[in-house]
Design a protein around this motif. Structure first.
Motif, PDB file in Angstrom:
ATOM      1  N   GLU A  78       0.833  -1.210   0.000  1.00  0.00           N
ATOM      2  CA  GLU A  78       0.000   0.000   0.000  1.00  0.00           C
ATOM      3  C   GLU A  78       0.862   1.252   0.000  1.00  0.00           C
ATOM      4  O   GLU A  78       0.602   2.199  -0.752  1.00  0.00           O
ATOM      5  N   ALA A  79       1.885   1.258   0.830  1.00  0.00           N
ATOM      6  CA  ALA A  79       2.749   2.438   0.919  1.00  0.00           C
ATOM      7  C   ALA A  79       3.493   2.674  -0.383  1.00  0.00           C
ATOM      8  O   ALA A  79       3.606   3.819  -0.849  1.00  0.00           O
ATOM      9  N   SER A  80       3.999   1.603  -0.992  1.00  0.00           N
ATOM     10  CA  SER A  80       4.771   1.768  -2.229  1.00  0.00           C
ATOM     11  C   SER A  80       3.875   2.197  -3.387  1.00  0.00           C
ATOM     12  O   SER A  80       4.294   2.974  -4.253  1.00  0.00           O
ATOM     13  N   THR A  81       2.622   1.725  -3.392  1.00  0.00           N
ATOM     14  CA  THR A  81       1.696   2.149  -4.441  1.00  0.00           C
ATOM     15  C   THR A  81       1.324   3.618  -4.275  1.00  0.00           C
ATOM     16  O   THR A  81       1.222   4.365  -5.255  1.00  0.00           O
ATOM     17  N   THR A  82       1.143   4.043  -3.027  1.00  0.00           N
ATOM     18  CA  THR A  82       0.883   5.465  -2.761  1.00  0.00           C
ATOM     19  C   THR A  82       2.047   6.322  -3.252  1.00  0.00           C
ATOM     20  O   THR A  82       1.846   7.376  -3.873  1.00  0.00           O
ATOM     21  N   PHE A  83       3.256   5.862  -2.997  1.00  0.00           N
ATOM     22  CA  PHE A  83       4.449   6.568  -3.467  1.00  0.00           C
ATOM     23  C   PHE A  83       4.460   6.649  -4.991  1.00  0.00           C
ATOM     24  O   PHE A  83       4.701   7.717  -5.573  1.00  0.00           O
ATOM     25  N   ALA A  84       4.187   5.526  -5.662  1.00  0.00           N
ATOM     26  CA  ALA A  84       4.201   5.501  -7.118  1.00  0.00           C
ATOM     27  C   ALA A  84       3.166   6.459  -7.702  1.00  0.00           C
ATOM     28  O   ALA A  84       3.426   7.153  -8.688  1.00  0.00           O
ATOM     29  N   ALA A  86       2.024   9.181  -6.299  1.00  0.00           N
ATOM     30  CA  ALA A  86       2.473  10.560  -6.074  1.00  0.00           C
ATOM     31  C   ALA A  86       3.540  10.966  -7.079  1.00  0.00           C
ATOM     32  O   ALA A  86       3.573  12.106  -7.544  1.00  0.00           O
ATOM     33  N   MET A  87       4.417  10.023  -7.417  1.00  0.00           N
ATOM     34  CA  MET A  87       5.523  10.332  -8.317  1.00  0.00           C
ATOM     35  C   MET A  87       5.135  10.286  -9.793  1.00  0.00           C
ATOM     36  O   MET A  87       5.697  11.034 -10.606  1.00  0.00           O
ATOM     37  N   GLU A 220       1.893  16.856  -4.226  1.00  0.00           N
ATOM     38  CA  GLU A 220       1.709  15.440  -3.890  1.00  0.00           C
ATOM     39  C   GLU A 220       2.541  15.122  -2.656  1.00  0.00           C
ATOM     40  O   GLU A 220       3.632  15.662  -2.482  1.00  0.00           O
ATOM     41  N   MET A 221       2.007  14.242  -1.824  1.00  0.00           N
ATOM     42  CA  MET A 221       2.733  13.826  -0.619  1.00  0.00           C
ATOM     43  C   MET A 221       2.645  12.317  -0.503  1.00  0.00           C
ATOM     44  O   MET A 221       1.611  11.721  -0.844  1.00  0.00           O
ATOM     45  N   TRP A 222       3.717  11.674  -0.047  1.00  0.00           N
ATOM     46  CA  TRP A 222       3.692  10.234   0.157  1.00  0.00           C
ATOM     47  C   TRP A 222       4.158   9.900   1.573  1.00  0.00           C
ATOM     48  O   TRP A 222       4.929  10.620   2.179  1.00  0.00           O
ATOM     49  N   MET A 252       9.149  10.499   5.049  1.00  0.00           N
ATOM     50  CA  MET A 252       8.016  10.884   4.213  1.00  0.00           C
ATOM     51  C   MET A 252       8.544  11.910   3.214  1.00  0.00           C
ATOM     52  O   MET A 252       9.709  12.311   3.281  1.00  0.00           O
ATOM     53  N   GLY A 253       7.717  12.282   2.273  1.00  0.00           N
ATOM     54  CA  GLY A 253       8.202  13.250   1.292  1.00  0.00           C
ATOM     55  C   GLY A 253       7.078  13.836   0.481  1.00  0.00           C
ATOM     56  O   GLY A 253       5.919  13.411   0.576  1.00  0.00           O
ATOM     57  N   PHE A 254       7.422  14.818  -0.349  1.00  0.00           N
ATOM     58  CA  PHE A 254       6.399  15.471  -1.162  1.00  0.00           C
ATOM     59  C   PHE A 254       7.028  16.193  -2.343  1.00  0.00           C
ATOM     60  O   PHE A 254       8.232  16.482  -2.359  1.00  0.00           O
ATOM     61  N   ASN A 255       6.191  16.470  -3.324  1.00  0.00           N
ATOM     62  CA  ASN A 255       6.536  17.367  -4.421  1.00  0.00           C
ATOM     63  C   ASN A 255       5.882  18.712  -4.144  1.00  0.00           C
ATOM     64  O   ASN A 255       4.743  18.759  -3.647  1.00  0.00           O
TER      65      ASN A 255
END
Length: 278
Positions: A78-84, A86-87, A220-222, A252-255
């Protein structure tokens, strides 16, 4: 008489006439210019759908499985899909010859995903990917940290996620925040934010808050849920990363969107507790 004249002329030319010989006409041979073929322009496509951290569907209809990335782990899917998402989702990307995707700022998506601990690398011959995985593992980022990987002797997490409500936020006794802009481009930037629990108890249920100084906006934030009101930012834990153990850190991170000036925030609070910088 004509013969004499001809012979005289011939004799005069053979007798060392001092007059210069008429210049022979010269011809200029044009050298054809070398015409270089136009550089092949990169073909940008848009990511229309994110299936998981390594599988996406592009606007040209192609379904791409990014090379070098292992299948997502059950714990961190779930976390990696959320990251993908966002990116990549709705973003322009350039497919690379190596089978990855290059982001708008030139970043290699596969390398970034491994570097941040979103997914394991299966590119055994790629030194950069192997070093990125080793760094993520050493820092216990993403799938290399809680809850997927527990400290030695700790009770492993349940195989399936629980459906109970997130715990109420607990008081924080100590924290530090590292805010690092990793990539910049005209009008935008990407930032990694590392939260470390420096207190003497586990942090359960967290919200990190800060204020921008130059009108920046998070797009976007992940690894956190975004709330923005003007300059004020709140990043709240996701269901899968509610806890930060004593001495542990969470990334955590964001654009973001920015103008000509992009000053880093100089104050952060976690559940209302002021955190040290760095």
């Amino acid at each position: 008489m004509a013969a004499v004249i001809l012979l005289g002329s011939a004799a005069g030319s053979c007798a060392g006439d001092d007059r210069p010989a008429p210049a022979l006409p010269t011809t200029t041979q044009d050298t054809p210019a070398v015409i270089e073929p136009p550089a092949k322009a990169a073909v940008s496509v848009t990511v229309q759908r994110v299936i998981d951290v390594r599988t996406v569907q592009l606007s040209d209809g192609a379904e791409v499985t990014v090379k070098g990335l292992a299948a997502p782990d059950g714990c961190w899917t779930e976390a990696s899909t959320t990251f993908a998402k966002a990116m990549l989702l709705d973003k322009l990307v350039d497919p690379t010859p190596a089978g990855s995707l290059r982001l708008a700022d030139g970043t290699d998506y596969a390398l970034l995903a491994v570097e941040l601990g979103m997914v394991r690398s299966e590119a055994s011959g790629d030194r950069a990917m192997q070093e990125a995985e080793q760094t993520a593992s050493a820092k216990r980022l993403g799938r290399w940290g809680p809850p997927c990987v527990q400290p030695t002797g700790a009770t492993p997490p349940p195989a399936k996620p629980t459906t109970t409500a997130p715990p109420a936020p607990q008081p924080v006794t100590g924290c530090s925040v590292e805010y690092r802009v990793t990539h910049s481009w005209p009008g935008g930037f990407r930032t990694d934010v590392t939260i470390r629990n420096t207190g003497n108890t586990e942090i359960t249920g967290w919200t990190l808050q800060w204020k921008f100084a130059n009108g920046q906006k998070v797009s976007e934030m992940w690894n956190a849920t975004l709330t923005q009101s003007g300059q004020d930012i709140s990043a709240t834990a996701m269901p899968y990363n509610q806890a930060i153990g004593k001495g542990e850190s969470l990334l955590m991170g964001f654009n973001g969107i920015s103008g000509g000036t992009n000053t880093a925030p100089n104050a952060f609070s976690l559940n209302g507790h002021a955190c040290k910088l760095g």
